[in-house]
Design an enzyme around this catalytic site. Structure first.
Site, PDB file in Angstrom:
ATOM      1  N   THR A   1      -5.664  -3.894   8.138  1.00  0.00           N
ATOM      2  CA  THR A   1      -5.520  -5.042   7.601  1.00  0.00           C
ATOM      3  C   THR A   1      -5.484  -6.075   8.824  1.00  0.00           C
ATOM      4  O   THR A   1      -5.487  -5.643  10.022  1.00  0.00           O
ATOM      5  CB  THR A   1      -4.566  -5.072   6.694  1.00  0.00           C
ATOM      6  OG1 THR A   1      -4.385  -6.592   6.018  1.00  0.00           O
ATOM      7  CG2 THR A   1      -2.882  -4.912   7.324  1.00  0.00           C
TER       8      THR A   1
ATOM      9  N   LYS B   1      -8.970  -5.888  11.206  1.00  0.00           N
ATOM     10  CA  LYS B   1     -10.280  -5.614  10.468  1.00  0.00           C
ATOM     11  C   LYS B   1     -11.410  -5.687  11.277  1.00  0.00           C
ATOM     12  O   LYS B   1     -12.595  -4.869  10.932  1.00  0.00           O
ATOM     13  CB  LYS B   1     -10.115  -6.449   9.261  1.00  0.00           C
ATOM     14  CG  LYS B   1      -9.199  -5.856   8.106  1.00  0.00           C
ATOM     15  CD  LYS B   1      -9.368  -6.790   6.915  1.00  0.00           C
ATOM     16  CE  LYS B   1      -9.422  -6.055   5.557  1.00  0.00           C
ATOM     17  NZ  LYS B   1      -9.433  -6.819   4.376  1.00  0.00           N
TER      18      LYS B   1
ATOM     19  N   ASP C   1     -13.275  -3.072  -0.027  1.00  0.00           N
ATOM     20  CA  ASP C   1     -13.344  -4.443  -0.721  1.00  0.00           C
ATOM     21  C   ASP C   1     -14.005  -4.640  -1.819  1.00  0.00           C
ATOM     22  O   ASP C   1     -13.820  -5.186  -2.862  1.00  0.00           O
ATOM     23  CB  ASP C   1     -12.835  -5.642   0.327  1.00  0.00           C
ATOM     24  CG  ASP C   1     -11.619  -5.652   1.052  1.00  0.00           C
ATOM     25  OD1 ASP C   1     -10.666  -4.900   0.316  1.00  0.00           O
ATOM     26  OD2 ASP C   1     -11.490  -6.305   2.085  1.00  0.00           O
TER      27      ASP C   1
ATOM     28  N   SER D   1       0.891  -1.159  -0.063  1.00  0.00           N
ATOM     29  CA  SER D   1       0.062  -0.125  -0.065  1.00  0.00           C
ATOM     30  C   SER D   1       0.854   1.309  -0.157  1.00  0.00           C
ATOM     31  O   SER D   1       0.406   2.295  -0.568  1.00  0.00           O
ATOM     32  CB  SER D   1      -0.854   0.078   1.279  1.00  0.00           C
ATOM     33  OG  SER D   1      -1.778  -1.062   0.932  1.00  0.00           O
TER      34      SER D   1
ATOM     35  N   TYR E   1      -2.578 -12.470  -5.190  1.00  0.00           N
ATOM     36  CA  TYR E   1      -1.789 -11.706  -6.172  1.00  0.00           C
ATOM     37  C   TYR E   1      -0.298 -11.820  -5.957  1.00  0.00           C
ATOM     38  O   TYR E   1       0.329 -11.093  -6.734  1.00  0.00           O
ATOM     39  CB  TYR E   1      -2.091 -10.128  -5.739  1.00  0.00           C
ATOM     40  CG  TYR E   1      -1.821 -10.005  -4.287  1.00  0.00           C
ATOM     41  CD1 TYR E   1      -0.576  -9.807  -3.618  1.00  0.00           C
ATOM     42  CD2 TYR E   1      -3.136  -9.898  -3.456  1.00  0.00           C
ATOM     43  CE1 TYR E   1      -0.554  -9.470  -2.272  1.00  0.00           C
ATOM     44  CE2 TYR E   1      -2.893  -9.615  -2.207  1.00  0.00           C
ATOM     45  CZ  TYR E   1      -1.567  -9.300  -1.686  1.00  0.00           C
ATOM     46  OH  TYR E   1      -1.456  -9.022  -0.336  1.00  0.00           O
TER      47      TYR E   1
ATOM     48  N   GLY F   1     -13.921 -17.306   3.471  1.00  0.00           N
ATOM     49  CA  GLY F   1     -13.252 -16.315   4.397  1.00  0.00           C
ATOM     50  C   GLY F   1     -13.771 -15.312   4.137  1.00  0.00           C
ATOM     51  O   GLY F   1     -14.444 -14.738   3.642  1.00  0.00           O
ATOM     52  N   GLY F   2     -12.635 -14.263   4.575  1.00  0.00           N
ATOM     53  CA  GLY F   2     -12.857 -12.821   4.375  1.00  0.00           C
ATOM     54  C   GLY F   2     -12.913 -12.246   3.030  1.00  0.00           C
ATOM     55  O   GLY F   2     -13.716 -11.445   2.699  1.00  0.00           O
TER      56      GLY F   2
HETATM   57  P1  NAP Z   1      -9.337 -16.553   5.300  1.00  0.00           P
HETATM   58  O1  NAP Z   1     -10.440 -15.864   5.685  1.00  0.00           O
HETATM   59  O2  NAP Z   1      -8.296 -17.208   6.154  1.00  0.00           O
HETATM   60  O3  NAP Z   1      -9.892 -17.515   4.251  1.00  0.00           O
HETATM   61  C1  NAP Z   1      -9.242 -18.683   3.630  1.00  0.00           C
HETATM   62  C2  NAP Z   1     -10.115 -19.345   2.796  1.00  0.00           C
HETATM   63  O4  NAP Z   1      -9.281 -20.377   2.067  1.00  0.00           O
HETATM   64  C3  NAP Z   1     -11.005 -20.281   3.278  1.00  0.00           C
HETATM   65  O5  NAP Z   1     -12.258 -20.413   2.509  1.00  0.00           O
HETATM   66  C4  NAP Z   1     -10.344 -21.585   3.450  1.00  0.00           C
HETATM   67  O6  NAP Z   1     -11.252 -22.867   3.391  1.00  0.00           O
HETATM   68  C5  NAP Z   1      -9.497 -21.646   2.130  1.00  0.00           C
HETATM   69  N1  NAP Z   1      -8.436 -22.467   2.014  1.00  0.00           N
HETATM   70  C6  NAP Z   1      -7.179 -22.317   2.668  1.00  0.00           C
HETATM   71  N2  NAP Z   1      -6.463 -23.185   2.438  1.00  0.00           N
HETATM   72  C7  NAP Z   1      -7.013 -24.183   1.662  1.00  0.00           C
HETATM   73  C8  NAP Z   1      -6.549 -25.319   1.083  1.00  0.00           C
HETATM   74  N3  NAP Z   1      -5.458 -26.090   1.089  1.00  0.00           N
HETATM   75  N4  NAP Z   1      -7.851 -25.839   0.252  1.00  0.00           N
HETATM   76  C9  NAP Z   1      -8.688 -25.473   0.244  1.00  0.00           C
HETATM   77  N5  NAP Z   1      -9.172 -24.058   0.808  1.00  0.00           N
HETATM   78  C10 NAP Z   1      -8.172 -23.743   1.559  1.00  0.00           C
HETATM   79  O7  NAP Z   1      -8.407 -15.658   4.366  1.00  0.00           O
HETATM   80  P2  NAP Z   1      -8.678 -14.407   3.199  1.00  0.00           P
HETATM   81  O8  NAP Z   1      -8.345 -13.192   4.197  1.00  0.00           O
HETATM   82  O9  NAP Z   1      -9.954 -14.751   2.751  1.00  0.00           O
HETATM   83  O10 NAP Z   1      -7.558 -14.691   2.378  1.00  0.00           O
HETATM   84  C11 NAP Z   1      -7.633 -15.499   1.150  1.00  0.00           C
HETATM   85  C12 NAP Z   1      -6.692 -15.200   0.189  1.00  0.00           C
HETATM   86  O11 NAP Z   1      -7.032 -13.892  -0.553  1.00  0.00           O
HETATM   87  C13 NAP Z   1      -5.105 -14.785   0.521  1.00  0.00           C
HETATM   88  O12 NAP Z   1      -4.430 -15.405  -0.367  1.00  0.00           O
HETATM   89  C14 NAP Z   1      -5.006 -13.502   0.503  1.00  0.00           C
HETATM   90  O13 NAP Z   1      -3.624 -12.963   0.542  1.00  0.00           O
HETATM   91  C15 NAP Z   1      -6.044 -12.880  -0.556  1.00  0.00           C
HETATM   92  N6  NAP Z   1      -6.664 -11.582  -0.391  1.00  0.00           N
HETATM   93  C16 NAP Z   1      -6.587 -10.676  -1.723  1.00  0.00           C
HETATM   94  C17 NAP Z   1      -7.134  -9.647  -1.486  1.00  0.00           C
HETATM   95  C18 NAP Z   1      -6.918  -9.026  -2.763  1.00  0.00           C
HETATM   96  O14 NAP Z   1      -7.110  -7.305  -2.516  1.00  0.00           O
HETATM   97  N7  NAP Z   1      -6.516  -9.207  -3.853  1.00  0.00           N
HETATM   98  C19 NAP Z   1      -7.780  -9.037  -0.469  1.00  0.00           C
HETATM   99  C20 NAP Z   1      -7.676  -9.949   0.579  1.00  0.00           C
HETATM  100  C21 NAP Z   1      -7.466 -11.278   0.770  1.00  0.00           C
HETATM  101  P3  NAP Z   1     -11.793 -23.181   5.151  1.00  0.00           P
HETATM  102  O15 NAP Z   1     -13.051 -22.693   5.420  1.00  0.00           O
HETATM  103  O16 NAP Z   1     -12.081 -24.763   4.660  1.00  0.00           O
HETATM  104  O17 NAP Z   1     -10.884 -22.933   5.949  1.00  0.00           O
END
Ligand code: NAP
Length: 266
Positions: A59, A63, A98, A16, A212, A124-125
């Site tokens: 973050t 959050k 978001d 950021s 990303y 997830g989030g």
């Molecule tokens: P989170 O709240 O911890 O959620 C993780 C998600 O991934 C859950 O649905 C989890 O499933 C699933 N998961 C994790 N490991 C897995 C595996 N081995 N096989 C299948 N499913 C799996 O995390 P989050 O904040 O949503 O972040 C998720 C990703 O999004 C991260 O890589 C983060 O860097 C990215 N992100 C990107 C942005 C952007 O602006 N581009 C913004 C936010 C996040 P379960 O429910 O079964 O645990």
């Protein structure tokens, strides 16, 4: 000088600061963006307001906590997380950019969401933001996640048309009938894994990945090779930042400059 910042832990590798600082410089604004890892987030927000800091991003891991420390707007309340604070308001207001980030990433790629059928992987989030963004824009969604109960909770919240686990045949059939596929899990981050069977990807899809790093995940690589349109995770990251920038400054963000600064870090 107007000071903006990011509250989080860890924040050392945040993308950021270069993105926002490039935007400020392009518009000739006397402003800067720095990072903070407070031990007490409530004291940090009080202190930031006392010091005259103009705005903050939030973050992991703050959050959700911050929701109770500011006046959240409708989107932040609905999604249960604040990623942007306006400290010029008394009391400070909390926002979630978001949802806007996801919608603007699709708009930028000239993908209309209204009436489209989308499959979202994850609960997830990031998936919460994606699901709300797609439904708000008029798409119908199906939600699939490793832990089905998490998908069921999110599906009930957003009104998904179908919900399930990650078994190959169910997910493949759903993707076969879809216009849009979004990976909103962390699968593919620093690995060559795909969250869905690569054979499920077809050329009529628009495929977005929230991951990303790497910019081209295995999923996006497969999608590109199949002739599908791809949108990488940096676009969501860019547009959530653009949305915060515009809220704070009241000016149209220099999107190309911020995008170049962001991508130079990846
Ligand atoms: P989170 O709240 O911890 O959620 C993780 C998600 O991934 C859950 O649905 C989890 O499933 C699933 N998961 C994790 N490991 C897995 C595996 N081995 N096989 C299948 N499913 C799996 O995390 P989050 O904040 O949503 O972040 C998720 C990703 O999004 C991260 O890589 C983060 O860097 C990215 N992100 C990107 C942005 C952007 O602006 N581009 C913004 C936010 C996040 P379960 O429910 O079964 O645990």
């Amino acid at each position: 000088m107007d000071v903006y910042g990011l509250l989080g832990d860890p924040v050392e590798h945040s993308l950021s600061p270069p993105m926002h600082n490039a935007g400020f410089a392009e518009l000739g604004l006397d402003a800067t963006y720095v990072t903070f890892s407070p031990t007490d987030v409530a004291a940090a927000i009080d202190g930031a307001q006392t010091l005259g800091i103009a705005g903050l991003n939030v973050t992991i891991p703050f959050k959700e906590t911050v929701l109770d420390l500011v006046v959240p707007d409708d989107q932040a309340s609905r999604i249960g997380a604040v990623n942007t604070i306006d400290l010029t308001q008394e009391p400070p207001t909390g926002h979630n950019t978001d949802i806007d980030g996801v919608q603007r990433a699709f708009e930028h790629h000239e993908v209309s969401l209204a009436g489209q059928r989308a499959v979202v992987i994850g609960a997830g989030g990031a998936a919460r933001a994606v699901a709300h963004a797609l439904v708000d824009a008029g798409a119908t969604i199906e939600l699939y996640n490793r832990t089905v109960s998490n998908a069921e909770s999110l599906a009930a919240e957003v009104g998904a048309h179908a919900v399930g686990g990650l078994d190959d045949s169910t997910v493949t059939a759903a993707i076969g009938a879809a216009d849009i596929l979004v990976n909103a899990t962390s699968v593919g981050m620093d690995s060559a894994e795909s969250p869905v069977p690569p054979a499920a990807i077809h050329s009529e899809l628009v495929v977005m990945d929230v991951v990303y790093q790497p910019r081209e995940t295995r999923l996006l690589q497969t999608a590109r090779q199949q002739g599908a349109q791809t949108i990488d995770g940096a676009w969501m990251l860019l547009f959530q930042g653009v949305s915060a920038f515009e809220r704070w400054t009241g000016q149209a963000a220099p999107v190309d400059t911020m995008n170049a600064a962001l991508r130079a870090q990846l």
